[in-house]
Design a protein around this motif. Structure first.
Motif, PDB file in Angstrom:
ATOM      1  N   VAL A   1      45.624 -39.537 -36.235  1.00  0.00           N
ATOM      2  CA  VAL A   1      44.669 -38.618 -35.603  1.00  0.00           C
ATOM      3  C   VAL A   1      45.123 -38.304 -34.169  1.00  0.00           C
ATOM      4  O   VAL A   1      45.153 -37.144 -33.754  1.00  0.00           O
ATOM      5  N   ASP A   2      45.515 -39.356 -33.444  1.00  0.00           N
ATOM      6  CA  ASP A   2      45.947 -39.138 -32.065  1.00  0.00           C
ATOM      7  C   ASP A   2      47.148 -38.211 -32.002  1.00  0.00           C
ATOM      8  O   ASP A   2      47.240 -37.334 -31.128  1.00  0.00           O
ATOM      9  N   GLY A   3      48.071 -38.410 -32.954  1.00  0.00           N
ATOM     10  CA  GLY A   3      49.250 -37.536 -33.013  1.00  0.00           C
ATOM     11  C   GLY A   3      48.839 -36.086 -33.202  1.00  0.00           C
ATOM     12  O   GLY A   3      49.320 -35.182 -32.500  1.00  0.00           O
ATOM     13  N   VAL A   4      47.910 -35.864 -34.156  1.00  0.00           N
ATOM     14  CA  VAL A   4      47.465 -34.496 -34.439  1.00  0.00           C
ATOM     15  C   VAL A   4      46.749 -33.896 -33.231  1.00  0.00           C
ATOM     16  O   VAL A   4      46.977 -32.740 -32.867  1.00  0.00           O
ATOM     17  N   LEU A   5      45.903 -34.703 -32.561  1.00  0.00           N
ATOM     18  CA  LEU A   5      45.173 -34.199 -31.391  1.00  0.00           C
ATOM     19  C   LEU A   5      46.146 -33.816 -30.276  1.00  0.00           C
ATOM     20  O   LEU A   5      45.988 -32.787 -29.616  1.00  0.00           O
ATOM     21  N   ALA A   6      47.186 -34.646 -30.089  1.00  0.00           N
ATOM     22  CA  ALA A   6      48.153 -34.388 -29.027  1.00  0.00           C
ATOM     23  C   ALA A   6      48.898 -33.075 -29.264  1.00  0.00           C
ATOM     24  O   ALA A   6      49.256 -32.369 -28.320  1.00  0.00           O
ATOM     25  N   GLU A   7      49.118 -32.761 -30.532  1.00  0.00           N
ATOM     26  CA  GLU A   7      49.867 -31.535 -30.843  1.00  0.00           C
ATOM     27  C   GLU A   7      48.988 -30.288 -30.795  1.00  0.00           C
ATOM     28  O   GLU A   7      49.490 -29.178 -30.962  1.00  0.00           O
ATOM     29  N   ASN A   8      47.667 -30.471 -30.694  1.00  0.00           N
ATOM     30  CA  ASN A   8      46.778 -29.310 -30.788  1.00  0.00           C
ATOM     31  C   ASN A   8      45.816 -29.228 -29.597  1.00  0.00           C
ATOM     32  O   ASN A   8      44.598 -29.208 -29.764  1.00  0.00           O
ATOM     33  N   ASP A   9      46.386 -29.170 -28.425  1.00  0.00           N
ATOM     34  CA  ASP A   9      45.601 -29.115 -27.184  1.00  0.00           C
ATOM     35  C   ASP A   9      44.517 -28.044 -27.216  1.00  0.00           C
ATOM     36  O   ASP A   9      43.375 -28.288 -26.852  1.00  0.00           O
ATOM     37  N   ALA A  10      44.940 -26.853 -27.626  1.00  0.00           N
ATOM     38  CA  ALA A  10      44.024 -25.707 -27.568  1.00  0.00           C
ATOM     39  C   ALA A  10      42.788 -25.950 -28.425  1.00  0.00           C
ATOM     40  O   ALA A  10      41.654 -25.723 -27.992  1.00  0.00           O
ATOM     41  N   ALA A  11      43.011 -26.469 -29.652  1.00  0.00           N
ATOM     42  CA  ALA A  11      41.886 -26.729 -30.555  1.00  0.00           C
ATOM     43  C   ALA A  11      40.944 -27.763 -29.942  1.00  0.00           C
ATOM     44  O   ALA A  11      39.721 -27.622 -29.992  1.00  0.00           O
ATOM     45  N   VAL A  12      41.535 -28.813 -29.376  1.00  0.00           N
ATOM     46  CA  VAL A  12      40.721 -29.872 -28.784  1.00  0.00           C
ATOM     47  C   VAL A  12      39.876 -29.322 -27.629  1.00  0.00           C
ATOM     48  O   VAL A  12      38.678 -29.594 -27.538  1.00  0.00           O
ATOM     49  N   ALA A  13      40.505 -28.509 -26.782  1.00  0.00           N
ATOM     50  CA  ALA A  13      39.784 -27.931 -25.644  1.00  0.00           C
ATOM     51  C   ALA A  13      38.633 -27.069 -26.132  1.00  0.00           C
ATOM     52  O   ALA A  13      37.519 -27.122 -25.595  1.00  0.00           O
ATOM     53  N   GLN A  14      38.908 -26.305 -27.194  1.00  0.00           N
ATOM     54  CA  GLN A  14      37.883 -25.423 -27.753  1.00  0.00           C
ATOM     55  C   GLN A  14      36.677 -26.238 -28.237  1.00  0.00           C
ATOM     56  O   GLN A  14      35.523 -25.892 -27.996  1.00  0.00           O
ATOM     57  N   ILE A  15      36.964 -27.354 -28.917  1.00  0.00           N
ATOM     58  CA  ILE A  15      35.879 -28.189 -29.424  1.00  0.00           C
ATOM     59  C   ILE A  15      35.109 -28.828 -28.275  1.00  0.00           C
ATOM     60  O   ILE A  15      33.879 -28.837 -28.266  1.00  0.00           O
ATOM     61  N   ARG A  16      35.840 -29.341 -27.292  1.00  0.00           N
ATOM     62  CA  ARG A  16      35.159 -29.979 -26.160  1.00  0.00           C
ATOM     63  C   ARG A  16      34.263 -28.988 -25.417  1.00  0.00           C
ATOM     64  O   ARG A  16      33.249 -29.369 -24.833  1.00  0.00           O
ATOM     65  N   ALA A  17      34.651 -27.712 -25.492  1.00  0.00           N
ATOM     66  CA  ALA A  17      33.836 -26.688 -24.833  1.00  0.00           C
ATOM     67  C   ALA A  17      32.611 -26.324 -25.674  1.00  0.00           C
ATOM     68  O   ALA A  17      31.809 -25.493 -25.274  1.00  0.00           O
ATOM     69  N   GLY A  18      32.482 -26.961 -26.843  1.00  0.00           N
ATOM     70  CA  GLY A  18      31.273 -26.734 -27.639  1.00  0.00           C
ATOM     71  C   GLY A  18      31.479 -25.855 -28.858  1.00  0.00           C
ATOM     72  O   GLY A  18      30.538 -25.599 -29.603  1.00  0.00           O
ATOM     73  N   ASP A  19      32.698 -25.390 -29.114  1.00  0.00           N
ATOM     74  CA  ASP A  19      32.941 -24.544 -30.281  1.00  0.00           C
ATOM     75  C   ASP A  19      33.625 -25.374 -31.367  1.00  0.00           C
ATOM     76  O   ASP A  19      34.774 -25.775 -31.232  1.00  0.00           O
ATOM     77  N   ASN A  20      32.894 -25.624 -32.435  1.00  0.00           N
ATOM     78  CA  ASN A  20      33.366 -26.581 -33.431  1.00  0.00           C
ATOM     79  C   ASN A  20      34.309 -25.991 -34.472  1.00  0.00           C
ATOM     80  O   ASN A  20      34.726 -26.670 -35.397  1.00  0.00           O
ATOM     81  N   LYS A  21      34.623 -24.714 -34.349  1.00  0.00           N
ATOM     82  CA  LYS A  21      35.392 -24.044 -35.420  1.00  0.00           C
ATOM     83  C   LYS A  21      36.697 -24.752 -35.807  1.00  0.00           C
ATOM     84  O   LYS A  21      36.991 -24.884 -36.987  1.00  0.00           O
ATOM     85  N   PRO A  22      37.508 -25.245 -34.853  1.00  0.00           N
ATOM     86  CA  PRO A  22      38.803 -25.825 -35.249  1.00  0.00           C
ATOM     87  C   PRO A  22      38.703 -27.203 -35.928  1.00  0.00           C
ATOM     88  O   PRO A  22      39.720 -27.765 -36.312  1.00  0.00           O
ATOM     89  N   HIS A  23      37.480 -27.724 -36.062  1.00  0.00           N
ATOM     90  CA  HIS A  23      37.315 -29.062 -36.623  1.00  0.00           C
ATOM     91  C   HIS A  23      37.977 -29.214 -38.000  1.00  0.00           C
ATOM     92  O   HIS A  23      38.743 -30.151 -38.255  1.00  0.00           O
ATOM     93  N   GLY A  24      37.670 -28.253 -38.882  1.00  0.00           N
ATOM     94  CA  GLY A  24      38.225 -28.301 -40.241  1.00  0.00           C
ATOM     95  C   GLY A  24      39.745 -28.264 -40.215  1.00  0.00           C
ATOM     96  O   GLY A  24      40.409 -28.947 -40.993  1.00  0.00           O
ATOM     97  N   PHE A  25      40.301 -27.483 -39.295  1.00  0.00           N
ATOM     98  CA  PHE A  25      41.755 -27.380 -39.164  1.00  0.00           C
ATOM     99  C   PHE A  25      42.359 -28.739 -38.819  1.00  0.00           C
ATOM    100  O   PHE A  25      43.359 -29.165 -39.404  1.00  0.00           O
ATOM    101  N   LEU A  26      41.721 -29.447 -37.867  1.00  0.00           N
ATOM    102  CA  LEU A  26      42.247 -30.756 -37.455  1.00  0.00           C
ATOM    103  C   LEU A  26      42.211 -31.759 -38.612  1.00  0.00           C
ATOM    104  O   LEU A  26      43.164 -32.497 -38.840  1.00  0.00           O
ATOM    105  N   VAL A  27      41.093 -31.765 -39.359  1.00  0.00           N
ATOM    106  CA  VAL A  27      40.999 -32.668 -40.516  1.00  0.00           C
ATOM    107  C   VAL A  27      42.135 -32.362 -41.494  1.00  0.00           C
ATOM    108  O   VAL A  27      42.812 -33.255 -42.002  1.00  0.00           O
TER     109      VAL A  27
END
Ligand SMILES: [Zn+2]
Length: 803
Positions: free
Chosen positions: A421-447
């Motif tokens: 999971v950490d590896g995937v999060l590290a490679e996807n900064d933009a998605a993580v930032a988007q989620i932290r900002a309250g937009d959950n859309k990239p969640h499914g992509f990360l899973v």
């Protein structure tokens, strides 16, 4: 004037013996014509019959199962008549002392129990077969002399549906007993009927015999046709002719064949070449040992012993093979509930796909038990288990061997998963930032990325958990579905639609709620509750299905209006009642961020984050949690508590069926189209004094196929012969496969009590829906129509099924 119909059946079953009943010829279907014949079965002079004791034994097994008095010494008679398929010009049968008399069979039809009396069971020989080919008539005597057990019922049935149901029950029964394959197409199960109609209370009418009904469906249609035909004649002041009629399946009518001869015409006399058959102790013991637990008893036992639902139990016990398979799997260690779910679902699907049967497939009870053990112990997850099941079918290997060979073992080490999971999060900064900002859309992509990195072997629950922990957020999708709760009051004092922004803001930092909540508002429409259309429901259903499918939310909140809440809550209950996450509907009697709406909304959020214990669909109104079914909205004048929802008839005690919504791949447009069609075909009508059939008939002509009829409190309506009664509409509808589902205008169970009126409703095919309210029945109807494309019959069956 009201009429009553009486239907009795003569059921013929071909007994599954190896040889014929009075000779040693092979008894088989489909052999080359006239190859299984001899002087006895073709009636050569001087040839002597000898009784096949196995045929006698199977006959007594059936008679005993039907609770008949068994005749200790039964006799054979000759039934004399001439027909080309009967080479002897007489049939050996039983007349004066049939082998079984005075039995019964119990039925359950539309939740009503009914006992059908059996007059007698007798053994006889079958005739040959006449085949008409062009100008020629060909004769095949292979069937002549095959053992035929005839079961005659008393005229205790009333309509075609009941007869069809009885016959299906019979088919199941003889297959359980192993005495007959019950195949109507091949003629090993056949049925004639006698039908009479008379003025209610005047006893039996003139009997008409109906023949040539070669399928369950034809039995139903032919009998209903005959009942209508006789009633028409009586209504016009005519008399019924005693006759035999044939069902013409191409024209959907019955046609007169001959005026009925009385039984004297057969000139029965004792068969001189066969002595009476005496049952001795050894024979009776062999009959006793062949008795089995019957399908209905077994179903009931499965419900109580294994805690299966009625629908599961019915499915599994339909065939003895699958019931045996189930019990063997449980004996091998499978959890009963899980085994049932798999047998009904994935196993069934694979059997269909491979055109196979349980007995012929590579799946054994032991293998199923092992698969479920591997799943329960976490060695594999659900998706891997499905793959493994398929591999059992193709590779014919044990599940353990399959997952070892293919490396399908689930990754359950939290450390290993966290690393990925950490590896995937590290490679996807933009998605993580988007989620932290309250937009959950990239969640499914990360899973998806994590699953891909592990070839689908990661434990999905662990992945979700680690992700939620790493992002330290808990997402609550709030579906804004119109109504006053999201509305506001205009300067002119009118309630107008709005959105939930302010309501969400007012609970955002509430100290009584967990502090890692992030709300995503999904606006499904700005409207008031009363403005709902099928398209709005479609959008809601699709949004919920999408969130459940992606697994990105621990629970959902639906903010909705009060006026139609009972319908929306019912619909969601029937579709998502078994969802693994909480789905909470909330509404308010006030607009804007009042104390009532804020408190209710908070309570809804609390339930939505409550996890598995709160799973399923529920409602919060005035801070009270309520079940989603059988809600009634009431405004009590002068009450300090204000308006309230109340629940009728303890929902869940009657029909707990959940029409599981499994079609997440349907797009919103498809859902909307189907729902619109469903609504167009449905109509809710409250019965009132003076209601005219013509109004309902006009609706039927306009395309309405399903009615929810709110009857008077005792479960009745006016069914007299009058313009101001429902009678003509019920008959008109019945002829056109229109179904009437009945509810009560009062709280309480609709009881089809012994009123003559309810009796007629019953004969007309109306279906009582027990303690369900009109709103819950209507929403169930929509759910059933949405999740299947079945005809009237299947819809009726699904509406009634309880799970
Ligand atoms: Zn023979």
């Amino acid at each position: 004037m009201s009429y009553r119909s009486f239907v009795g059946l003569e059921i013929h079953i071909q007994l599954a013996t190896n040889t014929k009943v009075f000779c040693n010829c092979r008894a088989a279907f489909g052999d080359e014509p006239n190859t299984n014949i001899c002087p006895v079965c073709t009636g050569y002079p001087g040839a002597l019959p000898a009784l096949n004791e196995e045929a006698m034994r199977l006959s007594y097994v059936v008679a005993q199962t039907l609770h008949c008095d068994l005749t200790p010494a039964c006799e054979f008679e000759r039934k004399n008549y001439f027909y080309p398929d009967l080479p002897k010009n007489y049939q050996i049968s039983q007349f004066s002392a049939p082998l079984g008399t005075n039995g019964y069979i119990d039925l359950e039809f539309h939740k009503k129990k009914k006992r059908v009396r059996i007059r007698e069971c007798h053994l006889e020989e079958d005739a040959g077969k006449m085949i008409h080919a062009g100008d020629e008539s060909l004769l095949d005597y292979n069937r002549a002399g095959t053992p035929l057990l005839e079961i005659v019922t008393e005229p205790d049935l009333e309509i075609g549906e009941e007869a069809e149901h009885l016959l299906q029950e019979f088919r199941r029964l003889v297959r359980y007993l192993g005495v007959c394959d019950g195949n109507m197409e091949e003629g090993s199960l056949r049925c004639d009927a006698n039908v009479s109609v008379n003025v209610e209370g005047a006893g039996l009418g003139t009997k008409v015999e109906i023949k040539n009904m070669n399928s369950f469906r034809f039995v139903r249609k032919a009998l209903n046709y005959e009942i209508d035909r006789q009633q028409d004649i009586l209504e016009r002041g005519g008399t019924i002719v005693q006759e035999t009629r044939l069902w013409n399946e191409n024209r959907d009518v019955s046609e007169s064949m001959r005026v009925k001869e009385s039984s004297n015409d057969y000139r029965y006399f004792p068969e001189p070449d066969l002595p009476p058959f005496h049952t001795d102790d050894a024979f009776l013991a062999s009959v006793e040992s062949a008795l089995v637990e019957l399908p209905r008893d077994r179903m009931q036992r499965f419900v109580s012993q294994y805690e299966l639902s009625e629908a599961q139990s019915e499915f599994i016990c339909d065939e003895r093979d699958s019931a045996d398979f189930f019990e063997a799997a449980v004996a091998a260690g499978a959890a009963a509930g899980e085994a049932a779910v798999w047998l009904m679902g994935d196993v069934q699907k694979l059997l269909h796909r491979t055109d196979s049967t349980l007995a012929a497939s590579a799946l054994s009870p032991e293998r199923l038990a092992e698969l479920l053990r591997l799943l329960a112990s976490g060695r594999i997850h659900g998706k891997l288990a499905k793959q493994t099941l398929e591999a059992i079918f193709t590779d014919d290997k044990d599940p353990e061997a399959i997952i070892t060979e293919r490396g399908w073992e689930q990754i359950t080490d939290p450390g290993a998963i966290a690393k990925i999971v950490d590896g995937v999060l590290a490679e996807n900064d933009a998605a993580v930032a988007q989620i932290r900002a309250g937009d959950n859309k990239p969640h499914g992509f990360l899973v998806g990325q994590v699953m891909r990195a592990t070839s689908g072997r990661a434990d999905p629950k662990l992945v979700q958990g680690v992700l939620a922990e790493r992002l330290s957020l808990n997402f609550i999708p709030v579906l804004s579905f119109g109504g006053a709760i999201s509305g506001r009051t205009s300067d002119e004092g009118m309630v107008v639609p709005g959105n939930l922004e302010n309501l969400i803001a007012s609970v955002q930092d509430d100290p009584t709620l967990p502090n890692n909540l992030r709300y995503t508002e999904l606006e499904l429409g700005q409207f008031l509750s009363e403005e709902i259309t099928p398209r709005d429901w479609a959008a809601l259903i699709h949004a919920i299905a999408a969130h459940i499918g992606s697994g990105d939310a621990s629970g959902l909140v639906v903010a909705t209006g009060t006026d139609t809440l009972a319908y929306t809550a019912g619909l969601l209950h029937w579709l998502f009642g078994d969802a693994s996450v909480p789905i909470v509907l909330t509404a308010s009697s006030t607009t804007g961020e009042t104390e009532e709406s804020v408190e209710s909304f908070k309570e809804a959020v609390r339930i939505a984050v409550g996890g598995a214990g709160a799973a399923g669909v529920s409602v919060v109104f005035a801070s009270q949690r309520l079940p989603a079914l059988n809600l009634k909205f009431e405004r009590v004048p002068g009450s300090s508590d204000g308006p309230a929802f109340r629940t009728w008839n303890a929902p869940g005690t009657s029909r707990r069926t959940v029409a599981l919504y499994g079609n997440v791949e349907l797009d919103p447009e498809q859902i909307a189209t189907r729902l619109e069609d469903a609504v167009k075909q449905s109509f809710v009508a409250k019965v009132f004094p003076g209601m005219q059939a013509s109004s309902l008939i006009a609706l039927i002509d306009a395309g309405v196929r399903y009615f929810v009829l709110e009857l008077y409190d005792t479960g009745t309506a006016n069914l007299r012969e009058s313009d101001f009664s429902l009678r003509a509409a019920i008959e008109y509808g019945h002829e056109r496969d229109v179904v009437f589902f009945c509810t009560s205008q009062q709280e309480g169970n609709v009881d089809f009590s012994p009123y003559i009126t309810s009796h007629e409703l019953w004969r007309g095919g109306a279906i009582p829906m027990g303690g369900l309210t009109t709103e819950s029945v209507y929403s169930r109807l929509l759910a059933v129509l949405l999740t299947g494309e079945a005809g009237a019959e299947q819809v009726a069956e699904r509406m009634e099924r309880s799970e």
